[in-house]
Write an enzyme that holds these catalytic residues in place. Sequence first.
Site, PDB file in Angstrom:
ATOM      1  N   HIS A   9       0.553  -5.067  -3.922  1.00  0.00           N
ATOM      2  CA  HIS A   9       0.712  -6.528  -3.948  1.00  0.00           C
ATOM      3  C   HIS A   9       1.986  -6.978  -3.219  1.00  0.00           C
ATOM      4  CE1 HIS A   9       2.548  -4.622  -7.397  1.00  0.00           C
ATOM      5  NE2 HIS A   9       3.400  -5.628  -7.506  1.00  0.00           N
ATOM      6  N   CYS A  65       4.610  -1.898   1.038  1.00  0.00           N
ATOM      7  CA  CYS A  65       4.843  -2.295  -0.356  1.00  0.00           C
ATOM      8  C   CYS A  65       6.052  -3.237  -0.347  1.00  0.00           C
ATOM      9  CB  CYS A  65       5.015  -1.100  -1.295  1.00  0.00           C
ATOM     10  SG  CYS A  65       6.433  -0.038  -0.999  1.00  0.00           S
ATOM     11  N   GLY A  66       6.617  -3.538  -1.513  1.00  0.00           N
ATOM     12  CA  GLY A  66       7.709  -4.510  -1.532  1.00  0.00           C
ATOM     13  C   GLY A  66       8.889  -4.045  -0.701  1.00  0.00           C
ATOM     14  N   GLY A  68       8.889  -0.740   0.769  1.00  0.00           N
ATOM     15  CA  GLY A  68       8.459   0.369   1.634  1.00  0.00           C
ATOM     16  C   GLY A  68       8.828   1.721   1.049  1.00  0.00           C
ATOM     17  N   ILE A  69       9.700   1.721   0.055  1.00  0.00           N
ATOM     18  CA  ILE A  69      10.238   2.980  -0.478  1.00  0.00           C
ATOM     19  C   ILE A  69       9.192   3.760  -1.281  1.00  0.00           C
ATOM     20  CG2 ILE A  69      11.977   4.003  -2.003  1.00  0.00           C
ATOM     21  CD1 ILE A  69      13.798   1.590  -1.296  1.00  0.00           C
ATOM     22  N   HIS A  98      11.223  11.978  17.655  1.00  0.00           N
ATOM     23  CA  HIS A  98      11.815  13.198  17.083  1.00  0.00           C
ATOM     24  C   HIS A  98      11.008  13.784  15.929  1.00  0.00           C
ATOM     25  CE1 HIS A  98      16.207  12.482  18.605  1.00  0.00           C
ATOM     26  NE2 HIS A  98      15.305  12.122  19.491  1.00  0.00           N
ATOM     27  N   ARG A 132      12.165  20.694  21.719  1.00  0.00           N
ATOM     28  CA  ARG A 132      12.924  21.265  20.609  1.00  0.00           C
ATOM     29  C   ARG A 132      12.490  20.688  19.256  1.00  0.00           C
ATOM     30  NH1 ARG A 132      16.144  17.161  22.617  1.00  0.00           N
ATOM     31  NH2 ARG A 132      17.322  15.924  21.095  1.00  0.00           N
TER      32      ARG A 132
HETATM   33  C1  RB5 Z   1       6.184  -3.669  -6.798  1.00  0.00           C
HETATM   34  O1  RB5 Z   1       6.809  -4.595  -7.616  1.00  0.00           O
HETATM   35  C2  RB5 Z   1       7.216  -2.826  -6.064  1.00  0.00           C
HETATM   36  O2  RB5 Z   1       7.860  -1.985  -6.951  1.00  0.00           O
HETATM   37  C3  RB5 Z   1       6.556  -2.049  -4.945  1.00  0.00           C
HETATM   38  O3  RB5 Z   1       5.934  -2.931  -4.080  1.00  0.00           O
HETATM   39  C4  RB5 Z   1       7.465  -1.204  -4.082  1.00  0.00           C
HETATM   40  O4  RB5 Z   1       8.546  -1.940  -3.612  1.00  0.00           O
HETATM   41  C5  RB5 Z   1       7.858   0.091  -4.639  1.00  0.00           C
HETATM   42  O5  RB5 Z   1       8.587   0.883  -4.025  1.00  0.00           O
END
Ligand code: RB5
Length: 145
Positions: A9, A65-66, A68-69, A98, A132
């Site tokens: 979302h 995602c919010g 990207g992590i 790379h 490389r």
């Molecule tokens: C959702 O609230 C949020 O946690 C998700 O989109 C994302 O950022 C997680 O890494």
Amino acid sequence: MKILIASDHGGYRLKETIKEILIRKGFDVADAGCESEESVHYPVFATDVAEKIAEGKYDRGILFCGSGIGMSIVANRVKGIRAALCFDPLTAQLSREHNDSNILCLGGRIIGPKMAEEIVLKWLETPFLGGRHEERIKMIDAEAK
Ligand code: RB5
């Protein structure tokens, strides 16, 4: 090049914007969800896309995602996946040159649509340099348990 995209979302709006741009530019894009801004779980979508890329069903993936992590953490657990969380065209370019990144992760709550478009286009057009870097890429999966 067959591209599979997905979001939770938090990345839904950016996914829709980028999907429209890619389709308009003639890319072969499939959308694995989600379908609205209703709350869903990002690991479900990241795993689905990562497995399909690792199996060779699609050439590249883009996950939103919010931040990207979360998407990048999950996608990188799948063997054969090199997911890069990028915030500008230079990191996107380097992740291709790379690291031969096969999934791009973007934060829908972090970057705007114009920056995201520039990142995505740079990422899609940049080839892997090989040389490389090839040996190092092989080491990633060799080291993975
Ligand atoms: C959702 O609230 C949020 O946690 C998700 O989109 C994302 O950022 C997680 O890494």
